[in-house]
Design a protein around this motif. Structure first.
Motif, PDB file in Angstrom:
ATOM      1  N   CYS A  83       0.773  -1.252  -0.139  1.00 33.16           N
ATOM      2  CA  CYS A  83       0.037  -0.020   0.117  1.00 33.16           C
ATOM      3  C   CYS A  83       0.811   1.365  -0.151  1.00 33.16           C
ATOM      4  O   CYS A  83       1.837   1.409   0.959  1.00 33.16           O
ATOM      5  N   ASP A  84       0.480   1.956  -0.619  1.00 28.38           N
ATOM      6  CA  ASP A  84       0.978   3.542  -1.065  1.00 28.38           C
ATOM      7  C   ASP A  84       0.057   4.619  -0.594  1.00 28.38           C
ATOM      8  O   ASP A  84       0.363   5.852  -1.014  1.00 28.38           O
ATOM      9  N   PHE A  85      -0.765   4.254  -0.127  1.00 30.76           N
ATOM     10  CA  PHE A  85      -2.132   5.362   0.091  1.00 30.76           C
ATOM     11  C   PHE A  85      -1.779   6.194   1.244  1.00 30.76           C
ATOM     12  O   PHE A  85      -0.745   5.651   2.028  1.00 30.76           O
ATOM     13  N   PRO A  86      -2.084   7.305   1.298  1.00 31.31           N
ATOM     14  CA  PRO A  86      -1.999   8.158   2.555  1.00 31.31           C
ATOM     15  C   PRO A  86      -2.736   7.751   3.934  1.00 31.31           C
ATOM     16  O   PRO A  86      -3.987   7.969   3.910  1.00 31.31           O
ATOM     17  N   VAL A  87      -1.913   6.973   4.647  1.00 32.96           N
ATOM     18  CA  VAL A  87      -2.816   6.485   5.769  1.00 32.96           C
ATOM     19  C   VAL A  87      -1.664   7.025   7.171  1.00 32.96           C
ATOM     20  O   VAL A  87      -0.719   7.294   6.875  1.00 32.96           O
ATOM     21  N   SER A  88      -2.381   6.790   8.308  1.00 32.32           N
ATOM     22  CA  SER A  88      -1.794   7.017   9.591  1.00 32.32           C
ATOM     23  C   SER A  88      -1.669   5.777  10.506  1.00 32.32           C
ATOM     24  O   SER A  88      -3.136   5.477  10.790  1.00 32.32           O
ATOM     25  N   VAL A  89      -0.870   5.147  10.896  1.00 29.88           N
ATOM     26  CA  VAL A  89      -0.865   3.963  11.497  1.00 29.88           C
ATOM     27  C   VAL A  89      -1.127   4.259  12.982  1.00 29.88           C
ATOM     28  O   VAL A  89      -0.398   4.902  13.552  1.00 29.88           O
ATOM     29  N   VAL A  90      -2.208   3.587  13.455  1.00 23.69           N
ATOM     30  CA  VAL A  90      -2.495   3.797  15.012  1.00 23.69           C
ATOM     31  C   VAL A  90      -2.249   2.676  15.768  1.00 23.69           C
ATOM     32  O   VAL A  90      -2.307   2.694  17.128  1.00 23.69           O
ATOM     33  N   GLY A  91      -1.788   1.596  15.111  1.00 22.32           N
ATOM     34  CA  GLY A  91      -1.285   0.442  16.109  1.00 22.32           C
ATOM     35  C   GLY A  91      -2.499  -0.661  16.268  1.00 22.32           C
ATOM     36  O   GLY A  91      -3.870  -0.396  15.914  1.00 22.32           O
ATOM     37  N   VAL A 295       4.675  -3.383 -16.172  1.00 22.18           N
ATOM     38  CA  VAL A 295       3.902  -3.461 -14.864  1.00 22.18           C
ATOM     39  C   VAL A 295       5.097  -3.144 -13.847  1.00 22.18           C
ATOM     40  O   VAL A 295       6.278  -3.203 -14.179  1.00 22.18           O
ATOM     41  N   GLN A 296       4.349  -2.683 -12.800  1.00 25.37           N
ATOM     42  CA  GLN A 296       5.173  -2.438 -11.447  1.00 25.37           C
ATOM     43  C   GLN A 296       4.527  -2.633 -10.322  1.00 25.37           C
ATOM     44  O   GLN A 296       3.275  -2.523 -10.430  1.00 25.37           O
ATOM     45  N   VAL A 297       5.009  -2.876  -9.264  1.00 25.89           N
ATOM     46  CA  VAL A 297       4.552  -2.967  -7.966  1.00 25.89           C
ATOM     47  C   VAL A 297       4.570  -1.314  -7.524  1.00 25.89           C
ATOM     48  O   VAL A 297       5.461  -0.716  -7.796  1.00 25.89           O
ATOM     49  N   GLU A 298       3.553  -0.891  -6.790  1.00 28.81           N
ATOM     50  CA  GLU A 298       3.581   0.241  -6.277  1.00 28.81           C
ATOM     51  C   GLU A 298       5.001   0.974  -5.671  1.00 28.81           C
ATOM     52  O   GLU A 298       5.218   0.221  -4.762  1.00 28.81           O
TER      53      GLU A 298
END
Length: 350
Positions: A83-91, A295-298
């Motif tokens: 995943c390369d989406f804008p996320v914030s990891v909270v645990g 093709v490529q992986v993100e």
């Protein structure tokens, strides 16, 4: 602490699963991560900050009023390896006070952004989509605040489709019922596969038991309209595994199934209309590629560091095409309409 700027949220709906951001776009702004996390929250296509809102009173003549809204809720238990989406990891413990405070601060800023957006004359919103991230980590009371602000600012049609993305292990039947009491009438769940070893290999925060528990909770809560996501082309994914995942998805009885391919199809700029945007990944628009395609992986993901597209343990292009064909054949035989490259729906649920 989230800074004063947030994502440009209001969008025009083009087709199911496709969004086009409204005008006055700002490119790629980095915002400090929420809740004290070390990773960065990357918010794309944001509007100018609220301090500049007063200068945005005039609109281009061809600007259309929004009929749909996409709301980004970036919180995730962990970042998946693809995943390369804008996320914030909270645990693994999002209920901790500090995490909850960060969510409250984000929602407060989000609502301020909505209120500051210039309203154009037009009909009420027909579609609202809470994407992420994992929106089902956010308490229903906070979603209610967003829906209230959207209703006050734009109005919400009585028959509006209000969707919430989810992951197994982040909700139970009671939580779903709380969302539904707010007007949410569609859920989209990211299962990705039905093999425990592949879930672990992808860095998913849920296990196979969570998947089946979530499916049970959806049915227990009486959710009538829901979508299930799968990913083809995963490392070590075999044809037998893929057939099993497809059949398990059908057995779960969702009204909609999305099948995305891990490996991105990259085409020249003048052919960009063939690209279909999807959560975390982009589907291959064709079964075979010529010299203009690769093709490529993100990029900038663990998978991009670990794997070479088309090389073991990733499947070859032809094996991936076979998975695409298998999905199309099996899902259509099960009564799903193949209405877009990656999307299948029961009649009436596109």
């Amino acid at each position: 602490m989230l800074h004063a700027t947030s994502s440009r949220l209001l969008v025009r709906w083009q087709n199911a699963g496709k969004f086009q951001l409204d005008s006055h776009r700002k490119r790629l702004a980095q915002v400090p991560a929420l809740c004290g996390q070390t990773d960065r929250l990357l918010l794309k296509d944001r509007r100018q900050s609220h301090s500049a809102a007063s200068s945005r009173q005039s609109q281009p003549e061809d600007t259309e009023p929004p009929v749909s809204a996409y709301i980004h809720l970036p919180f995730c238990k962990r970042r998946c390896y693809y995943c390369d989406f804008p996320v914030s990891v909270v645990g693994s413990k999002p209920q901790q006070p500090g995490i909850q405070q960060g969510m409250q601060d984000y929602i407060k800023t989000l609502c301020t952004e909505i209120e500051a957006t210039v309203k154009l004359p037009g009909p009420p919103l027909q579609t609202i989509f809470f994407g992420g991230g994992t929106p089902t980590l956010v308490p229903p009371s906070l979603l209610q605040q967003v829906l209230s602000v959207l209703s006050d600012k734009y109005g919400i049609a009585k028959d509006a489709e209000i969707s919430v993305e989810s992951d197994p292990g982040t909700f139970d039947a009671n939580r779903l019922e709380e969302y539904m009491s707010l007007g949410v009438n569609r859920f989209s769940m990211g299962v990705q596969c039905f093999q425990q070893n592949l879930l672990e290999l992808c860095g998913r925060s849920h296990d196979l038991d969570d998947v089946y528990q979530a499916i049970g909770d959806i049915h227990q809560a009486g959710v009538l309209n829901w979508s299930l996501d799968l990913i083809s082309g995963l490392p070590q994914l075999t044809s037998k595994d893929w057939q099993q995942s497809l059949q398990s998805a059908i057995d779960a009885k969702p009204t909609h199934i999305s099948v995305y391919d891990l490996q991105v199809s990259v085409v020249p700029a003048d052919m960009s209309t063939f690209i279909v945007q999807a959560p975390c990944i982009i589907s291959q628009p064709q079964l075979h590629f010529d010299a203009h395609h690769h093709v490529q992986v993100e990029a900038k993901t663990p998978f991009a560091r670990w794997y070479e597209p088309g090389s073991h343990p990733l499947p070859t292009d032809e094996a991936t095409a076979d998975m695409y064909r298998a999905a199309s054949s099996l899902l259509q035989k099960a009564g799903y309409e193949h209405y877009e490259i990656s999307n299948y729906a029961k009649p009436g649920y596109r």
